[in-house]
Design a protein around this motif. Sequence first.
Motif, PDB file in Angstrom:
ATOM      1  N   PRO A 153     -32.692  15.999  -2.665  1.00  0.00           N
ATOM      2  CA  PRO A 153     -31.794  15.073  -1.944  1.00  0.00           C
ATOM      3  C   PRO A 153     -32.549  14.198  -0.937  1.00  0.00           C
ATOM      4  N   HIS A 154     -33.507  14.797  -0.244  1.00  0.00           N
ATOM      5  CA  HIS A 154     -34.314  14.022   0.709  1.00  0.00           C
ATOM      6  C   HIS A 154     -35.155  12.979  -0.017  1.00  0.00           C
ATOM      7  N   VAL A 155     -35.716  13.358  -1.168  1.00  0.00           N
ATOM      8  CA  VAL A 155     -36.541  12.436  -1.958  1.00  0.00           C
ATOM      9  C   VAL A 155     -35.715  11.229  -2.396  1.00  0.00           C
ATOM     10  N   PHE A 156     -34.514  11.479  -2.902  1.00  0.00           N
ATOM     11  CA  PHE A 156     -33.647  10.372  -3.327  1.00  0.00           C
ATOM     12  C   PHE A 156     -33.265   9.489  -2.145  1.00  0.00           C
ATOM     13  N   LYS A 157     -33.036  10.098  -1.006  1.00  0.00           N
ATOM     14  CA  LYS A 157     -32.679   9.331   0.193  1.00  0.00           C
ATOM     15  C   LYS A 157     -33.827   8.408   0.598  1.00  0.00           C
ATOM     16  N   VAL A 158     -35.050   8.933   0.538  1.00  0.00           N
ATOM     17  CA  VAL A 158     -36.230   8.132   0.883  1.00  0.00           C
ATOM     18  C   VAL A 158     -36.389   6.967  -0.083  1.00  0.00           C
ATOM     19  N   ILE A 202     -45.397  13.336  -5.845  1.00  0.00           N
ATOM     20  CA  ILE A 202     -46.056  12.575  -4.771  1.00  0.00           C
ATOM     21  C   ILE A 202     -45.186  12.526  -3.526  1.00  0.00           C
ATOM     22  N   LEU A 203     -43.901  12.273  -3.707  1.00  0.00           N
ATOM     23  CA  LEU A 203     -42.997  12.143  -2.558  1.00  0.00           C
ATOM     24  C   LEU A 203     -42.743  13.495  -1.897  1.00  0.00           C
ATOM     25  N   ILE A 204     -42.690  14.555  -2.697  1.00  0.00           N
ATOM     26  CA  ILE A 204     -42.513  15.900  -2.131  1.00  0.00           C
ATOM     27  C   ILE A 204     -43.710  16.277  -1.268  1.00  0.00           C
ATOM     28  N   SER A 205     -44.908  15.887  -1.709  1.00  0.00           N
ATOM     29  CA  SER A 205     -46.130  16.226  -0.962  1.00  0.00           C
ATOM     30  C   SER A 205     -46.221  15.496   0.369  1.00  0.00           C
ATOM     31  N   GLY A 206     -45.630  14.297   0.448  1.00  0.00           N
ATOM     32  CA  GLY A 206     -45.704  13.497   1.665  1.00  0.00           C
ATOM     33  C   GLY A 206     -47.026  12.775   1.852  1.00  0.00           C
ATOM     34  N   LEU A 207     -47.938  12.889   0.889  1.00  0.00           N
ATOM     35  CA  LEU A 207     -49.277  12.301   1.026  1.00  0.00           C
ATOM     36  C   LEU A 207     -49.306  10.794   0.770  1.00  0.00           C
ATOM     37  N   TYR A 208     -48.195  10.233   0.337  1.00  0.00           N
ATOM     38  CA  TYR A 208     -48.178   8.796   0.034  1.00  0.00           C
ATOM     39  C   TYR A 208     -48.358   7.935   1.275  1.00  0.00           C
ATOM     40  N   THR A 209     -48.230   8.545   2.454  1.00  0.00           N
ATOM     41  CA  THR A 209     -48.420   7.800   3.705  1.00  0.00           C
ATOM     42  C   THR A 209     -49.890   7.708   4.107  1.00  0.00           C
ATOM     43  N   SER A 210     -50.775   8.438   3.377  1.00  0.00           N
ATOM     44  CA  SER A 210     -52.211   8.410   3.699  1.00  0.00           C
ATOM     45  C   SER A 210     -52.830   7.130   3.160  1.00  0.00           C
ATOM     46  N   PRO A 211     -53.345   6.258   4.022  1.00  0.00           N
ATOM     47  CA  PRO A 211     -53.875   4.965   3.562  1.00  0.00           C
ATOM     48  C   PRO A 211     -55.111   5.081   2.679  1.00  0.00           C
ATOM     49  N   GLU A 212     -55.850   6.201   2.794  1.00  0.00           N
ATOM     50  CA  GLU A 212     -57.078   6.343   2.005  1.00  0.00           C
ATOM     51  C   GLU A 212     -56.821   6.823   0.578  1.00  0.00           C
ATOM     52  N   LEU A 213     -55.576   7.214   0.289  1.00  0.00           N
ATOM     53  CA  LEU A 213     -55.240   7.703  -1.048  1.00  0.00           C
ATOM     54  C   LEU A 213     -54.488   6.636  -1.831  1.00  0.00           C
ATOM     55  N   ASN A 214     -54.927   6.420  -3.073  1.00  0.00           N
ATOM     56  CA  ASN A 214     -54.292   5.433  -3.948  1.00  0.00           C
ATOM     57  C   ASN A 214     -54.601   5.807  -5.391  1.00  0.00           C
ATOM     58  N   GLY A 215     -53.790   5.333  -6.308  1.00  0.00           N
ATOM     59  CA  GLY A 215     -54.063   5.540  -7.723  1.00  0.00           C
ATOM     60  C   GLY A 215     -54.110   7.009  -8.101  1.00  0.00           C
ATOM     61  N   ILE A 216     -55.023   7.334  -9.004  1.00  0.00           N
ATOM     62  CA  ILE A 216     -55.099   8.684  -9.552  1.00  0.00           C
ATOM     63  C   ILE A 216     -55.470   9.703  -8.477  1.00  0.00           C
ATOM     64  N   ALA A 217     -56.214   9.280  -7.447  1.00  0.00           N
ATOM     65  CA  ALA A 217     -56.589  10.196  -6.357  1.00  0.00           C
ATOM     66  C   ALA A 217     -55.355  10.703  -5.618  1.00  0.00           C
ATOM     67  N   LEU A 218     -54.343   9.863  -5.466  1.00  0.00           N
ATOM     68  CA  LEU A 218     -53.096  10.270  -4.807  1.00  0.00           C
ATOM     69  C   LEU A 218     -52.363  11.314  -5.643  1.00  0.00           C
ATOM     70  N   THR A 219     -52.293  11.098  -6.955  1.00  0.00           N
ATOM     71  CA  THR A 219     -51.641  12.071  -7.844  1.00  0.00           C
ATOM     72  C   THR A 219     -52.377  13.403  -7.819  1.00  0.00           C
TER      73      THR A 219
END
Length: 547
Positions: free
Chosen positions: A242-247, A323-340
């Motif tokens: 529910p939180h993920v959908f809200k975000v 990705i959204l459950i982990s909360g790591l999407y806010t880290s600017p140094e992570l992108n692409g496959i490294a984020l996954t």
Amino acid sequence: MNDIFASDSWLNIAITQVNDFLWTYILIGVLIICGIWFTWRTRFVQFRMVGEMIRLLADSSANHPGHKHISSFQAFAVSVATRVGTGNLAGVATAIAIGGPGAVFWMWTIALIGSATAFVESTLAQLFKLRHNGSFIGGPAYYIQKGMHNRWMAIVFAILITITFGLSYNSIQSNTICNAMYEAFGWSKVTTGILLVILSLTIVFGGIHRIAKVSSVIVPIMAIGYFILAFIIVLMNLHLLPHVFKVIMSNAFGLEQIAGGGLGATMMNGIKRGLFSNEAGEGSAPNVAATATTSHPVKQGLIQALGVFTDTLLVCSCTAFIILISGLYTSPELNGIALTQSALQSEIGSIGPIFIAIAIFLFAFSSIIGNYYYGETNIRFLFEGGRRNYEGGRRNYEGGRRNYEGGRRSYEGGCEQQSCGMKEEGKMYFQHQTSSSPIGDNINHHNSSLNLRNSSFKHILFLYRLFSGGILVMFGALASLEIVWNLGDLCMALLTACNLIAIITLGKYAFKLLDDYRQQKKNGIKDPVFHRSQLPEIEKDLDAWDE
């Protein structure tokens, strides 16, 4: 040298500016309008006929027993295998990292309405396909030439898809593999790039076919394995959904995004990555759809529409949720496959990045080979003009007036005859007769032109193989993530625009076919059949549909 390929280079900035214009002012609006129009005109085919789509998948393997053919299910499996991969793992992460969680909503949106677009383009590919070695070939280049009678536009599309898939997309696959290996094992990107070049060139030049065969078995298994793993992680964190959908929803339409001008970036990244993943409207899936043997073009259109749902609504959503459950999407140094990889590591530990690295290697490397063949097929179209029909053991060149039959070569017009291996009075002899008339001179000139064309084709194909399997793969290894994806977006925009013009023009035939299919089903016909006489205005252009 690497500076020009960096994310802050003038080249990347220039490509970004062109992309922003194409996607903001042209592609996003056209894709949405086309999707809505096709959805309305087909009377919401992607929603109302889901049951029929699933039934067709179950029944397709039983069709045409004993004949060499590619079933609708096989064509569906191939198209899904080409869709599931980099776009699902790296593309989703890139969309979220740049556009925010709201990009996921726009990925869903373009998939829901884009599946109607996928239905139209795949139905048209089936309608205008050609016979080839006991099976079929086709795609946008063929329906543009045969349906629109526009040779130059067909050539433009064939060139664009060759550049997009065979060159640009291969650099994306290579870049993704190199980044994944670096994150998981610390391997140098140069070293990984060299290994990829050796493997790719070996296969595209016909050396080790076994690798391609093995990957064709392993890739679907890895795709299923990733989906199951992702699904389990989502179930383990069900209370967070529910939180993920809200975000997702608040970021897609939030006042903060509108006030900050970020809504456009959210939409653009969601739609771009969604299109890269599910390919609806891009013009790639129709090349596979045309190869299926089916009794009615609509069948393959329905099955390919289901493929869009499978790709985006299931696999892409699982990646987005992780990705959204982990909360790591806010880290600017992570992108692409490294984020996954990092998101998966936060859920299952250090095995996560390793699993993703192996999976993405298989997905992306098989895509490199698949992308290459997309290009080779369309290069052949450029040289053969889409006018070849292969049937049984006979080769017939339309317009070239050459017929090969048995062991005898006969040139129509009585100009030249070569008969080999013929017996007369117990003796083997070769008979060769050439006319010295002006017609004979024209035939000789025609043969010289064919030889020159074949020679040019071989040279072009050699260069294409070198660039597709070698130079662009190494470029992807060395270049920044931003520049390879931006180049891919530019090529994708041009390719999609060309295909959309074609399917908007020819869509009326897909609508007629769908009406016919529905009417036959309404009349109690379980397995609708199409005859080319049902479309008399284009009957002469429907070579593959016999009466």
